[in-house]
Design a protein around this motif. Structure first.
Motif, PDB file in Angstrom:
ATOM      1  N   GLU A  17       0.810  -1.217   0.000  1.00 57.80           N
ATOM      2  CA  GLU A  17       0.000   0.000   0.000  1.00 57.80           C
ATOM      3  C   GLU A  17       0.842   1.264   0.000  1.00 57.80           C
ATOM      4  O   GLU A  17       0.316   2.362  -0.200  1.00 57.80           O
ATOM      5  CB  GLU A  17      -0.947   0.003   1.196  1.00 57.80           C
ATOM      6  CG  GLU A  17      -1.997  -1.085   1.130  1.00 57.80           C
ATOM      7  CD  GLU A  17      -3.072  -0.929   2.171  1.00 57.80           C
ATOM      8  OE1 GLU A  17      -4.023  -0.152   1.936  1.00 57.80           O
ATOM      9  OE2 GLU A  17      -2.974  -1.582   3.225  1.00 57.80           O
ATOM     10  N   GLY A  57      -6.883  -2.079  -0.204  1.00 61.76           N
ATOM     11  CA  GLY A  57      -8.051  -1.295   0.175  1.00 61.76           C
ATOM     12  C   GLY A  57      -9.312  -1.798  -0.509  1.00 61.76           C
ATOM     13  O   GLY A  57     -10.384  -1.870   0.111  1.00 61.76           O
ATOM     14  N   THR A  58      -9.191  -2.149  -1.781  1.00 59.91           N
ATOM     15  CA  THR A  58     -10.338  -2.701  -2.504  1.00 59.91           C
ATOM     16  C   THR A  58     -10.796  -4.002  -1.868  1.00 59.91           C
ATOM     17  O   THR A  58     -12.004  -4.240  -1.696  1.00 59.91           O
ATOM     18  CB  THR A  58      -9.976  -2.951  -3.979  1.00 59.91           C
ATOM     19  OG1 THR A  58      -9.581  -1.720  -4.584  1.00 59.91           O
ATOM     20  CG2 THR A  58     -11.156  -3.521  -4.745  1.00 59.91           C
ATOM     21  N   THR A  59      -9.847  -4.838  -1.476  1.00 59.25           N
ATOM     22  CA  THR A  59     -10.199  -6.121  -0.866  1.00 59.25           C
ATOM     23  C   THR A  59     -10.924  -5.917   0.465  1.00 59.25           C
ATOM     24  O   THR A  59     -11.896  -6.629   0.767  1.00 59.25           O
ATOM     25  CB  THR A  59      -8.938  -6.971  -0.653  1.00 59.25           C
ATOM     26  OG1 THR A  59      -8.276  -7.148  -1.914  1.00 59.25           O
ATOM     27  CG2 THR A  59      -9.296  -8.342  -0.101  1.00 59.25           C
ATOM     28  N   ARG A  60     -10.477  -4.960   1.251  1.00 56.20           N
ATOM     29  CA  ARG A  60     -11.167  -4.679   2.515  1.00 56.20           C
ATOM     30  C   ARG A  60     -12.597  -4.212   2.263  1.00 56.20           C
ATOM     31  O   ARG A  60     -13.528  -4.614   2.979  1.00 56.20           O
ATOM     32  CB  ARG A  60     -10.392  -3.631   3.317  1.00 56.20           C
ATOM     33  CG  ARG A  60      -9.069  -4.134   3.892  1.00 56.20           C
ATOM     34  CD  ARG A  60      -8.500  -3.154   4.906  1.00 56.20           C
ATOM     35  NE  ARG A  60      -8.108  -1.885   4.299  1.00 56.20           N
ATOM     36  CZ  ARG A  60      -6.893  -1.633   3.818  1.00 56.20           C
ATOM     37  NH1 ARG A  60      -5.948  -2.578   3.851  1.00 56.20           N
ATOM     38  NH2 ARG A  60      -6.605  -0.448   3.308  1.00 56.20           N
ATOM     39  N   ARG A  61     -12.778  -3.392   1.240  1.00 53.78           N
ATOM     40  CA  ARG A  61     -14.135  -2.938   0.923  1.00 53.78           C
ATOM     41  C   ARG A  61     -14.988  -4.086   0.396  1.00 53.78           C
ATOM     42  O   ARG A  61     -16.192  -4.166   0.694  1.00 53.78           O
ATOM     43  CB  ARG A  61     -14.081  -1.788  -0.081  1.00 53.78           C
ATOM     44  CG  ARG A  61     -13.495  -0.512   0.510  1.00 53.78           C
ATOM     45  CD  ARG A  61     -13.652   0.670  -0.423  1.00 53.78           C
ATOM     46  NE  ARG A  61     -12.865   0.546  -1.637  1.00 53.78           N
ATOM     47  CZ  ARG A  61     -11.591   0.904  -1.746  1.00 53.78           C
ATOM     48  NH1 ARG A  61     -10.944   1.391  -0.700  1.00 53.78           N
ATOM     49  NH2 ARG A  61     -10.952   0.790  -2.900  1.00 53.78           N
ATOM     50  N   GLN A  62     -14.388  -4.983  -0.385  1.00 57.11           N
ATOM     51  CA  GLN A  62     -15.128  -6.163  -0.847  1.00 57.11           C
ATOM     52  C   GLN A  62     -15.606  -6.989   0.338  1.00 57.11           C
ATOM     53  O   GLN A  62     -16.742  -7.479   0.352  1.00 57.11           O
ATOM     54  CB  GLN A  62     -14.240  -7.013  -1.762  1.00 57.11           C
ATOM     55  CG  GLN A  62     -13.960  -6.400  -3.125  1.00 57.11           C
ATOM     56  CD  GLN A  62     -12.898  -7.161  -3.899  1.00 57.11           C
ATOM     57  OE1 GLN A  62     -12.086  -7.882  -3.322  1.00 57.11           O
ATOM     58  NE2 GLN A  62     -12.893  -7.001  -5.214  1.00 57.11           N
ATOM     59  N   LYS A  64     -16.209  -5.927   3.404  1.00 59.48           N
ATOM     60  CA  LYS A  64     -17.287  -5.197   4.085  1.00 59.48           C
ATOM     61  C   LYS A  64     -18.601  -5.339   3.327  1.00 59.48           C
ATOM     62  O   LYS A  64     -19.662  -5.609   3.917  1.00 59.48           O
ATOM     63  CB  LYS A  64     -16.902  -3.724   4.214  1.00 59.48           C
ATOM     64  CG  LYS A  64     -17.938  -2.851   4.916  1.00 59.48           C
ATOM     65  CD  LYS A  64     -17.431  -1.427   5.049  1.00 59.48           C
ATOM     66  CE  LYS A  64     -18.429  -0.544   5.801  1.00 59.48           C
ATOM     67  NZ  LYS A  64     -19.676  -0.349   5.002  1.00 59.48           N
ATOM     68  N   LEU A  65     -18.530  -5.172   2.000  1.00 61.06           N
ATOM     69  CA  LEU A  65     -19.732  -5.286   1.185  1.00 61.06           C
ATOM     70  C   LEU A  65     -20.297  -6.700   1.213  1.00 61.06           C
ATOM     71  O   LEU A  65     -21.525  -6.892   1.210  1.00 61.06           O
ATOM     72  CB  LEU A  65     -19.422  -4.868  -0.252  1.00 61.06           C
ATOM     73  CG  LEU A  65     -19.123  -3.383  -0.456  1.00 61.06           C
ATOM     74  CD1 LEU A  65     -18.574  -3.134  -1.852  1.00 61.06           C
ATOM     75  CD2 LEU A  65     -20.376  -2.547  -0.224  1.00 61.06           C
ATOM     76  N   GLU A  68     -22.235  -7.166   4.364  1.00 62.54           N
ATOM     77  CA  GLU A  68     -23.524  -6.478   4.282  1.00 62.54           C
ATOM     78  C   GLU A  68     -24.507  -7.252   3.410  1.00 62.54           C
ATOM     79  O   GLU A  68     -25.693  -7.360   3.743  1.00 62.54           O
ATOM     80  CB  GLU A  68     -23.315  -5.063   3.732  1.00 62.54           C
ATOM     81  CG  GLU A  68     -22.533  -4.166   4.685  1.00 62.54           C
ATOM     82  CD  GLU A  68     -22.148  -2.837   4.059  1.00 62.54           C
ATOM     83  OE1 GLU A  68     -22.383  -2.674   2.827  1.00 62.54           O
ATOM     84  OE2 GLU A  68     -21.609  -1.973   4.764  1.00 62.54           O
ATOM     85  N   ASN A 283     -13.568  -4.763  -9.231  1.00 61.38           N
ATOM     86  CA  ASN A 283     -13.392  -4.058  -7.965  1.00 61.38           C
ATOM     87  C   ASN A 283     -14.578  -4.308  -7.020  1.00 61.38           C
ATOM     88  O   ASN A 283     -14.697  -5.391  -6.480  1.00 61.38           O
ATOM     89  CB  ASN A 283     -13.148  -2.573  -8.222  1.00 61.38           C
ATOM     90  CG  ASN A 283     -11.823  -2.338  -8.949  1.00 61.38           C
ATOM     91  OD1 ASN A 283     -10.806  -2.907  -8.595  1.00 61.38           O
ATOM     92  ND2 ASN A 283     -11.846  -1.509  -9.984  1.00 61.38           N
ATOM     93  N   GLU A 284     -15.465  -3.331  -6.857  1.00 63.60           N
ATOM     94  CA  GLU A 284     -16.595  -3.486  -5.917  1.00 63.60           C
ATOM     95  C   GLU A 284     -17.928  -3.649  -6.649  1.00 63.60           C
ATOM     96  O   GLU A 284     -18.983  -3.323  -6.108  1.00 63.60           O
ATOM     97  CB  GLU A 284     -16.632  -2.277  -4.976  1.00 63.60           C
ATOM     98  CG  GLU A 284     -15.384  -2.156  -4.120  1.00 63.60           C
ATOM     99  CD  GLU A 284     -15.062  -0.713  -3.766  1.00 63.60           C
ATOM    100  OE1 GLU A 284     -15.993   0.012  -3.369  1.00 63.60           O
ATOM    101  OE2 GLU A 284     -13.890  -0.318  -3.901  1.00 63.60           O
TER     102      GLU A 284
END
Length: 303
Positions: A17, A57-62, A64-65, A68, A283-284
């Protein structure tokens, strides 16, 4: 865990990162101290894309999503991320998950196409990290042909083609591998071709090609081809005027797309007189997240 929550581990490759993380990342990928010239070259590439990889960062958002989306389906879950070559490592994530509880850990590889340096390596690292713990492990199936994944790829590419010249030819691209891996039984190339054909069929593509990219600078044996550059050269020779590189080998943008595609491949296309376009990675994309949720949900129903 003992409170009814699912424990999910997304296992991926990782990326640096920041520039200070590049040396350790490169050494981990190579499995040895790299030659003197390798680190400066790697640093130059990461500087060119902003100083680090957006992949973690993209993986962390994936993750989280995904949590959800599972929640919307009535499945409460804690979704963790573990990386083979970066922090949090798979071992660190295993420690974080711990031994509290006897429920299974649902493990999903973030590589769409199985090979010994991606999914096989992730699963081996997870198995080692959980050795001796009370947690059982459930490994997700290969998902390169999952209808939701294919539909998401087609959706993204279709949008990009709608903004491109009508005669734009599509080059599906993925990271190359040593040919011996395929000869020894890796399904990588077959799975990639299966997915490319499915996307092409969904969009009724007239002209499309499959190519490989990002051959290791340390390669000392034959790797899979043809390369993206070779395909572009061939298309230019046959009168093509516009190409779209779609790196379906990756689900998230990182140095291989932001530099190899957007810098090197674009420059080569321009030198050949080709108008260059590049499809972003998923990505997301909601379709990708939904496909992941489908897999986890299916695994949980099979228990």
């Amino acid at each position: 865990m003992s409170d009814g929550k699912l424990t999910v581990l997304l296992a991926g490759f990782g990326g640096p990162e920041s520039l200070d993380q590049v040396p350790a990342f490169v050494e981990s990928v190579l499995g040895r101290v790299p030659p003197e010239h390798v680190i400066p070259a790697a640093l130059d590439r990461y500087r060119a894309i902003g100083g680090g990889s957006p992949l973690p960062g993209t993986t962390r958002r994936q993750a989280k999503l995904l949590g959800e989306e599972l929640g919307r389906r009535g499945l409460e879950a804690e979704v963790h991320v573990g990386m083979l070559h970066a922090t949090p490592t798979i071992e660190e994530t295993a420690d974080r998950i711990g031994d509290n509880g006897t429920d299974d850990v649902y493990v999903l590889s973030l590589a769409p196409y199985r090979c010994e340096v991606s999914t096989d390596a992730y699963e081996a690292a997870v198995s080692l990290a959980f050795e001796g713990r009370s947690r059982g492990l459930l490994f997700g199936p290969d998902w390169n042909a999952h209808p939701g994944y294919v539909a998401a790829l087609a959706d993204m590419l279709g949008d990009e083609l709608a903004r491109s010249p009508r005669d734009t030819e599509v080059i599906f691209a993925a990271h190359s591998l040593p040919q011996r891996m395929i000869e020894q039984g890796d399904p990588y190339a077959d799975q990639l071709a299966e997915t490319a054909k499915a996307v092409a069929l969904t969009l009724d593509l007239g002209k499309w090609h499959l190519a490989y990219q990002s051959v290791s600078a340390a390669a000392r044996e034959p790797w899979l081809g043809p390369s993206v550059e070779e395909v572009m050269e061939g298309r230019a020779d046959r009168g093509a005027t516009s190409v779209m590189v779609d790196p379906i080998g990756f689900i998230a943008d990182h140095v291989e797309t932001l530099y190899d595609n957007d810098v090197e491949h674009k420059a080569r296309a321009t030198s050949l007189g080709l108008e260059f376009h590049r499809c972003a990675c998923l990505n997301e994309h909601p379709g990708l997240i939904a496909a992941f949720a489908d897999i986890i949900e299916g695994m949980s129903q099979g228990r």
